[in-house]
Design an enzyme around this catalytic site. Structure first.
Site, PDB file in Angstrom:
ATOM      1  N   HIS A 132       0.680  -1.243  -0.163  1.00 56.89           N
ATOM      2  CA  HIS A 132       0.001  -0.102   0.035  1.00 56.89           C
ATOM      3  C   HIS A 132       0.790   1.309  -0.115  1.00 56.89           C
ATOM      4  CE1 HIS A 132       0.401   0.793   4.358  1.00 56.89           C
ATOM      5  NE2 HIS A 132       0.462  -0.629   4.565  1.00 56.89           N
ATOM      6  N   ASP A 134      -0.303   4.371   1.275  1.00 53.80           N
ATOM      7  CA  ASP A 134      -0.383   5.235   2.302  1.00 53.80           C
ATOM      8  C   ASP A 134       0.749   5.104   3.628  1.00 53.80           C
ATOM      9  OD1 ASP A 134      -2.166   3.012   2.368  1.00 53.80           O
ATOM     10  OD2 ASP A 134      -3.155   4.051   4.093  1.00 53.80           O
ATOM     11  N   GLU A 201      -4.936   1.877   3.021  1.00 56.72           N
ATOM     12  CA  GLU A 201      -4.754   0.609   3.885  1.00 56.72           C
ATOM     13  C   GLU A 201      -4.750   0.964   5.426  1.00 56.72           C
ATOM     14  OE1 GLU A 201      -3.062  -2.686   6.314  1.00 56.72           O
ATOM     15  OE2 GLU A 201      -2.442  -0.536   6.010  1.00 56.72           O
ATOM     16  N   GLU A 202      -4.313   2.102   5.587  1.00 60.55           N
ATOM     17  CA  GLU A 202      -4.438   2.411   7.194  1.00 60.55           C
ATOM     18  C   GLU A 202      -5.553   2.810   7.716  1.00 60.55           C
ATOM     19  OE1 GLU A 202      -1.527   1.631   8.761  1.00 60.55           O
ATOM     20  OE2 GLU A 202       0.068   1.667   7.549  1.00 60.55           O
ATOM     21  N   ASP A 230       1.297 -10.356   0.213  1.00 58.98           N
ATOM     22  CA  ASP A 230       1.116  -8.756   0.813  1.00 58.98           C
ATOM     23  C   ASP A 230       1.922  -8.755   2.020  1.00 58.98           C
ATOM     24  OD1 ASP A 230       0.051  -6.282   1.171  1.00 58.98           O
ATOM     25  OD2 ASP A 230      -1.976  -6.713   1.962  1.00 58.98           O
ATOM     26  N   HIS A 509       4.646   2.276  12.632  1.00 56.24           N
ATOM     27  CA  HIS A 509       3.571   3.352  13.397  1.00 56.24           C
ATOM     28  C   HIS A 509       4.096   4.080  14.467  1.00 56.24           C
ATOM     29  CE1 HIS A 509      -0.136   0.981  11.529  1.00 56.24           C
ATOM     30  NE2 HIS A 509       0.882   1.157  10.800  1.00 56.24           N
TER      31      HIS A 509
END
Length: 540
Positions: A132, A134, A201-202, A230, A509
């Site tokens: 992804h 983002d 995705e986030e 993935d 994160h």
């Protein structure tokens, strides 16, 4: 009641224990290498060890990080920072010219990217590689805690720092680098290769992956893909003398529960014994003091992982190894195994539903009693459990506090306790997803995928370890865009090949997110070889 002599039970347990010693709980599997690697490995050597390619790779990943493709909770197609995504797309086009000349590119729902490398045999199901675009936001209050600016992509000679370095621009760039290299060398696939990159995705993937998967479903139909790779899984490591990789063949479910408490306001000079915030604090304490129970059945891939550790490593004592093997039928052994898992941070939440109180709001002034307090709790649901079971536990916790303080309770607009003059709770679950089904780990798709992981482990990451590496199926505690692709294939693998644990070491994160350039190059090499091995050996 039928009487069973004690000696017969003991004898049966003895027979079962003897069988457990001779059973192959965790087949090591075959190491899969493309046939041309066995003749000439110079291409992979170049990817992994060439200084000029290393420098080029640093520039590509660092450049990707410098595009702050951030998504925020509640973003829509209109509010998302589209300018940054457009600039990122232009960056990719400039960095991977052969890919953009050779593969067709479709923009799905404005910012989603779907690359198609048409194979020569249309009867073969396509292979899908995913990631992804983002990244999560960087909190302004913690920006000063970063060693390097979070969107600088700073390279210190070993590590590349910045938001997205671990999650998961390394996969976007690594897959595109592998494809670019294959094109440069004249590779032409017989099986169609797809690259799909969502952009939200986030925050759930409902604008990106959901639209891409619908597009693919219309084109290829139900179960129309060969396999899907993935992000996810756990970093590989040497455990008890044996290299172990843990790709995820399933993922936990998720439910976000919002709880609000409404009470009468007033002046703080004459407060009740327990203010709104005080009552909610007691609720939070109760929730955290009553964790979800441990649970792990024989179908849980985490159990398979423990069996692999027991059979192929020196990590456990002989006695504990037998407990792992016996735990499918011996309740006492199973309890000991679960208690062990509870002491290992990487395993603890593979065998229970997690609960994390992430957000709390309440109060507007220091001399005014709060009238409304809300909390948001994130749960990652064990594969043996369900959304309903998770919500039911939290509602029971709220019910206990509501009764104690004579409060009402609504759940999904239904009054479980009528509101009182003291106030009322309201419990909703605005976001939920059941646990994913478990992908097979004994078919051709798994054999080639796991064998390709073993190839990179044994030939490049741990070349001096004589024991064969083990690829043990596991689950991921987080959630990925794969949830939107369940109808396209049963062969879903979640794995970002790395020796660095993304969360515990790479700070995914969090402040100081980073990855190593060496792990990035291993990832490029894996994608390069995996594409070739699927093309050469897959029959399905």
């Amino acid at each position: 009641m039928v009487y069973i002599p004690r000696w017969s039970i003991t004898g049966a347990l003895y027979v079962l224990s003897q069988l457990s010693q001779n059973h192959d709980y965790c087949p090591i599997g075959e190491t899969i290498r493309p046939s041309d690697f066995q003749r000439d490995n110079s291409s992979v050597e170049f990817i992994v060890n060439d200084p000029s390619y290393r420098a080029l790779s640093v520039d590509k990943l660092s450049g990707a990080i410098q595009h702050p493709t951030v998504t925020f909770d509640g973003d829509t197609l209109e509010t998302i920072n589209g300018t940054q995504f457009v600039k990122f797309h232009e960056f990719l086009r400039g960095e991977f010219p052969l890919t953009h000349e050779t593969l067709s590119l479709e923009k799905i729902n404005t910012y989603g990217l779907l690359y198609t490398w048409e194979g020569s045999d249309p009867s073969l199901k396509p292979l899908l590689l995913m990631a992804h675009q983002d990244v999560v936001p960087v909190g302004e209050e913690t920006r000063g805690d970063w060693i390097y600016d979070p969107f600088s992509g700073f390279f210190d000679g070993e590590n590349i720092w910045g938001r997205g370095s671990s999650d998961t621009k390394t996969m976007v760039i690594g897959q595109l680098q592998a494809v670019e290299r294959l094109i440069q060398e004249g590779f032409k696939p017989s099986r169609t290769i797809l690259l799909a990159y969502g952009f939200d995705e986030e925050i759930g993937g409902k604008m990106g992956a959901a639209f891409i998967s619908e597009h693919l479903y219309e084109r290829y139909g139900a179960n129309g893909l060969y396999s899907l790779l993935d992000e996810g899984g756990t970093a590989m490591a040497v455990v008890g003398g044996t290299p172990i990789a843990q790709p995820a063949v399933g993922e936990k479910g998720v439910v976000n529960i919002k709880i609000s408490l409404t009470t009468p306001g007033g002046h703080s000079s004459v407060p009740p014994d327990h203010t709104n915030i005080g009552i909610v604090s007691k609720l939070v304490s109760l929730i955290e003091d009553t964790p979800f129970r441990q649970i792990m059945d024989e179908h849980n891939p985490a159990f398979k992982y423990l069996q692999c550790i027991a059979q192929h490593t020196d990590e456990f004592t002989p006695e504990f190894k037998q407990k792992v093997f016996r735990s499918t039928w011996d309740p006492s052994a199973k309890k000991d195994v679960l208690d062990y898992a509870d002491t290992v941070k990487e395993l603890k939440y593979l065998v229970r539903t997690s609960q994390a109180v992430d957000i709390i709001h309440g109060g507007i002034k220091t001399n005014s009693l709060p009238e409304l307090v809300t909390i948001d709790i994130n749960h990652r649901i064990s594969i043996e459990s369900s959304v309903n079971e998770t919500v039911h536990k939290i509602v029971d916790n709220v019910l206990s506090i509501a009764n104690k303080f004579s409060l009402g309770l609504y759940h999904d607009n239904e009054a479980l306790l009528e509101p009182t003059s003291n106030g009322y709770f309201n419990v909703t679950a605005p976001v939920s997803l059941e646990p994913a089904r478990i992908s097979p780990s004994s078919n051709e798709q798994w054999r080639i995928f796991a064998g390709s992981v073993k190839h990179i482990m044994e030939d490049y990451i741990y070349p001096n370890i004589t024991r064969p590496s083990v690829v043990a199926p596991s689950i991921t505690t987080g959630n990925t865009d794969t949830s939107h692709y369940w109808g396209l294939t049963e062969n879903i693998y979640r794995y970002r090949l790395s020796t660095m644990h993304g969360v515990l070491e790479g700070h995914t994160h969090s402040v100081n997110e980073h990855t190593t350039i060496q792990n990035h190059l291993f990832l490029v090499a894996f994608n390069y070889e995996y594409i070739k091995s699927v093309d050469e050996y897959a029959k399905a």
